[in-house]
Every structure is written in C-alpha cells, then in structure tokens.
Enzyme design. Structure first.
Site, PDB file in Angstrom:
ATOM      1  N   ILE A 287      38.650  45.556  55.598  1.00 32.58           N
ATOM      2  CA  ILE A 287      37.429  45.602  56.436  1.00 32.58           C
ATOM      3  C   ILE A 287      37.584  46.538  57.631  1.00 32.58           C
ATOM      4  O   ILE A 287      36.598  47.101  58.107  1.00 32.58           O
ATOM      5  CB  ILE A 287      37.040  44.156  56.889  1.00 32.58           C
TER       6      ILE A 287
ATOM      7  N   GLY B  32      39.058  49.372  57.684  1.00 31.19           N
ATOM      8  CA  GLY B  32      39.124  50.782  57.264  1.00 31.19           C
ATOM      9  C   GLY B  32      37.746  51.440  57.236  1.00 31.19           C
ATOM     10  O   GLY B  32      36.723  50.797  57.506  1.00 31.19           O
TER      11      GLY B  32
ATOM     12  N   SER C  17      40.807  54.879  42.272  1.00 40.39           N
ATOM     13  CA  SER C  17      40.882  56.166  42.965  1.00 40.39           C
ATOM     14  C   SER C  17      41.061  57.336  42.011  1.00 40.39           C
ATOM     15  O   SER C  17      41.759  57.230  40.993  1.00 40.39           O
ATOM     16  CB  SER C  17      42.073  56.109  43.921  1.00 40.39           C
TER      17      SER C  17
ATOM     18  N   GLU D 108      42.947  59.604  42.564  1.00 37.21           N
ATOM     19  CA  GLU D 108      44.387  59.932  42.564  1.00 37.21           C
ATOM     20  C   GLU D 108      45.058  59.460  41.279  1.00 37.21           C
ATOM     21  O   GLU D 108      46.150  59.927  40.951  1.00 37.21           O
ATOM     22  CB  GLU D 108      45.078  59.304  43.776  1.00 37.21           C
TER      23      GLU D 108
ATOM     24  N   TYR E 175      51.290  55.912  45.437  1.00 38.88           N
ATOM     25  CA  TYR E 175      49.918  55.413  45.639  1.00 38.88           C
ATOM     26  C   TYR E 175      49.135  55.483  44.327  1.00 38.88           C
ATOM     27  O   TYR E 175      48.510  54.498  43.910  1.00 38.88           O
ATOM     28  CB  TYR E 175      49.223  56.241  46.730  1.00 38.88           C
TER      29      TYR E 175
ATOM     30  N   ASN F 205      37.575  61.443  46.583  1.00 36.00           N
ATOM     31  CA  ASN F 205      37.728  61.416  48.051  1.00 36.00           C
ATOM     32  C   ASN F 205      36.371  61.291  48.731  1.00 36.00           C
ATOM     33  O   ASN F 205      35.430  61.997  48.385  1.00 36.00           O
ATOM     34  CB  ASN F 205      38.403  62.690  48.551  1.00 36.00           C
ATOM     35  N   HIS F 206      36.300  60.402  49.696  1.00 32.99           N
ATOM     36  CA  HIS F 206      35.050  60.255  50.455  1.00 32.99           C
ATOM     37  C   HIS F 206      35.406  60.104  51.921  1.00 32.99           C
ATOM     38  O   HIS F 206      36.322  59.378  52.286  1.00 32.99           O
ATOM     39  CB  HIS F 206      34.203  59.106  49.926  1.00 32.99           C
TER      40      HIS F 206
ATOM     41  N   VAL G 274      43.217  64.773  55.589  1.00 29.82           N
ATOM     42  CA  VAL G 274      43.090  66.184  55.941  1.00 29.82           C
ATOM     43  C   VAL G 274      41.721  66.538  56.519  1.00 29.82           C
ATOM     44  O   VAL G 274      41.636  67.341  57.451  1.00 29.82           O
ATOM     45  CB  VAL G 274      43.483  67.092  54.741  1.00 29.82           C
TER      46      VAL G 274
ATOM     47  N   GLY H 289      49.700  71.399  55.703  1.00 33.18           N
ATOM     48  CA  GLY H 289      50.578  71.626  54.555  1.00 33.18           C
ATOM     49  C   GLY H 289      49.915  72.589  53.588  1.00 33.18           C
ATOM     50  O   GLY H 289      49.516  73.695  53.954  1.00 33.18           O
TER      51      GLY H 289
ATOM     52  N   ARG I 268      53.759  67.701  49.947  1.00 32.92           N
ATOM     53  CA  ARG I 268      54.141  66.459  49.273  1.00 32.92           C
ATOM     54  C   ARG I 268      55.132  66.733  48.146  1.00 32.92           C
ATOM     55  O   ARG I 268      55.094  67.808  47.551  1.00 32.92           O
ATOM     56  CB  ARG I 268      52.884  65.787  48.729  1.00 32.92           C
TER      57      ARG I 268
ATOM     58  N   GLU J  21      52.173  67.167  43.998  1.00 32.21           N
ATOM     59  CA  GLU J  21      50.821  67.391  44.512  1.00 32.21           C
ATOM     60  C   GLU J  21      49.773  67.139  43.422  1.00 32.21           C
ATOM     61  O   GLU J  21      50.054  67.281  42.223  1.00 32.21           O
ATOM     62  CB  GLU J  21      50.719  68.829  45.029  1.00 32.21           C
TER      63      GLU J  21
END
Ligand code: GDP
Length: 330
Positions: free
Chosen positions: A9, A11, A127, A129, A151, A180-181, A191, A213, A281, A284
């Site tokens: 909550i 976040g 996600s 990801e 992750y 991504n949002h 980023v 990066g 990273r 990537e």
C-alpha cells in the site's frame, strides 16, 4: 460497500489503486509491515481514508489475521522487493517476499476463503521482467518466460503459483503481467524518476550531473494511474484469467533522457550525463514491448497517457517539488 485489501500500500501502485478504489466506493484496507514504517506518513497524507492493518508477506499467521480483520471481497498483492538492482544483492530476501509471499497470500485466502457465493477475488502483480531475455517480440500472455534477475525469477514463481492455485483449488485468482509503469509517485531508484528528478534539479541549478548505467535498454513505459484500473477490471470479469498490460510502444533510456532534458529546454544533454559501471546490472533485460490486445478486447482497457505526456508530467512535477524544497520562486 465492497472491501479491498492491498499489500504494498505504501508503494506507487498501492497509493494509486487505493485512490481509484476509494473513488468507486470501496472500503480500502492496506497492509503495512514493520514498526515505524517510513511510508506511513505519505500514506496518511495522500490517501487518509485507507485503514492500515499490520502484516508481513514473510509471516503467514499475520496474513491470516490481517484478512480476518479486513474481511475483503478483493485482495491485491502488490507488495514485493520490487527493485531489480536490489534483488541481485538480496536474492534470498527477494525470493522469500516477492516469490513465496504470493504462496503465503494464496494460502491465507484459502484459509479465510470468503463466503461460498462471494469468494475472495485475488490479483497478483506479475511483471514484464518475467520475459527477461525475450523469446518473441512483442510479448503476450503466451510468450515463454526467461527471467534475468532474482526479481524476475521470484515473479515467475509468483505467477506460476497463482495459475496453479487457480487450477487446483478453483480460486478466483488473476495475474496481471504489467509492463513498466511510472509517474510522479515512482521511487527515485527507478530510472524514469531518477532522470526526471535530476533534470529538474539541474534546471534549477541544484545539481550538476546525472550518473546512469546502461542507456541502450528499451522499456514499454506506461502511466501507473492507467495501470491500476486494469488490475480492478480483471477482478470484475466472470472468469479469472491472466492479462498483459502495456502501451505497445518501446523507448530507450537514452530517449527518456533526451526527452526529459528537452522538457526543460536543454538540448545538449550529453554535457550533464555520465555513465558509471556501478549502475550496470549483472544480466540485463534489453528490450520490452508488450502486446495488450487481450486486455483491449476482453477488459476494454487501454492506456490513456502516452510516453511524451508521461515524461512531461514527471518532469513538471519534479520541477515544482524541487523548487518548493529549495525555496526557489518560479
Ligand atoms: P526495471 O525495468 O524494473 O529494471 O526498471 P528500472 O527503472 O530500474 O530500470 C530500467 C532500465 O534502466 C534497466 O535496463 C536499467 O539497466 C536501466 N538503467 C540505466 N541506468 C540506470 C540507473 O541509474 N538506475 C536504474 N534504476 N536503471 C538504470
């Protein structure tokens, strides 16, 4: 009044979703972990109507107690160790919270259940990801996963266990594969916000360089306010299912940087940007671009804020906030 219970909550998405559900007449309960959680102050400030409930995704009995207290119709599991870079340093913690946390939440729901006619509906924040080293472009609900970080691996477990519990126990459980949002509430470690905040501070003379990066990776960035609506829409369907939520456009980090500087009238952005290996990273995710046709067709969802509007919204917000903090009149 329908009741919603949200983990994560404090976040970005938690606050957007609380606002959205409150606007639709929900009683909103938010799970808060730990003593003196630093996120509480802004939560009280921004979404004061949220009822906080103690609990921790690492602690099953606390989840059961939290659900008993909130008696929700809908549970949104947004809580996670959510920063990819951190997940490389704290891989076990990430597996425990981001991965096993989903299993614990599902078990808590099985124990509490809700009524026969009105079983608890569950949303899992999956996600993009999970696609990682992408097997096809664009990515949709049937694209195979190939995660590139602890992750991403933990999110794959979370996604798979949601599907498995849905099939095994007939739970109303949905997994939203969100790309991504972002937005003004995004944490400064990500980023987009790191760039828009630095650009605002550079424009105001408060900062002189922006250290980043990899500038070549590409992301499908949407607006968090649009994406939380999709979460809710998934739980209003007759059947639980999984959906990709994305804009269908991709942009590089370099484009993000260029556009953010252009927003404050700076064209020679390279003067201010330096790259440092510490922000690269170990593995990537080079390219993400989502195909959200299923969400368009079945949910009637589409994004409303496009990339230029998103960047502009974030830079303008950061200009305002940073100027106010520094006592600069604009
Ligand atoms: P992610 O897609 O969940 O990893 O979201 P991030 O906003 O953390 O990162 C997006 C992309 O930006 C990744 O490809 C990063 O490698 C890249 N990137 C380049 N420089 C930076 C930086 O300084 N911070 C972050 N967070 N990401 C960076």
């Amino acid at each position: 009044m329908p009741r919603a219970f949200i983990t994560g909550i404090t976040g970005q998405d938690g606050r957007h979703l609380a606002e959205f559900l409150h606007g639709r007449g929900y009683d909103v309960y938010g799970m808060v972990k730990g003593q003196n959680n630093p996120g509480i102050a802004s939560l009280r400030d921004e979404v004061p109507y949220v009822e906080t409930v103690p609990g921790d995704l690492a602690d099953l009995p606390s989840l059961v107690a939290a659900l008993e207290l909130a008696q929700p119709d809908e549970v949104y599991n947004l809580g996670a160790i959510s920063f990819v870079a951190l997940s490389f340093n704290q891989a076990e913690l990430t597996a425990n919270i981001t991965g096993l946390g989903v299993l614990r939440m599902l078990e808590a729901i099985r124990m509490i259940g809700g009524s026969q006619n009105n079983p608890i509906r569950f949303y899992q924040a999956s996600s993009s990801e999970m696609f990682g080293k992408v097997r096809e472009t664009p990515q949709n609900e049937s694209t195979p996963f190939h995660p590139r970080s602890p992750y991403g691996c933990a999110k794959v477990f979370g996604h798979d266990i949601v599907v498995n519990y849905r099939e095994s126990y007939d739970l109303f459980a949905c997994s939203g594969i969100l790309f991504n949002h972002e937005g003004p509430r995004r944490g400064i470690e990500f980023v987009t916000r790191k760039v828009t905040n630095a650009v605002a501070r550079i424009k105001l003379g408060l900062q002189h360089e922006l250290v980043l990066g990899n500038l070549d990776s590409k992301r499908d960035w949407g607006y968090a306010g649009d994406y939380v609506k999709a979460m809710w829409m998934m739980l209003q369907q007759d059947q639980p299912d999984d959906y990709v939520i994305a804009t269908g456009e991709t942009h590089s980090i370099e484009e993000l940087v260029e556009r953010s500087f252009a927003e404050v009238g700076i064209d020679d952005w390279r003067r201010y940007v330096r790259q440092d290996p510490k922000f690269f990273r170990p593995a990537e995710v080079d390219l993400l671009i989502g195909d959200a046709s299923k969400a368009h067709d079945q949910l009637g969802w589409k994004p409303e804020v496009d990339f230029p509007e998103l960047v502009s919204m974030m830079v303008q917000h950061d200009l305002e906030v940073e100027a106010a903090k520094a006592g600069i009149e604009r």
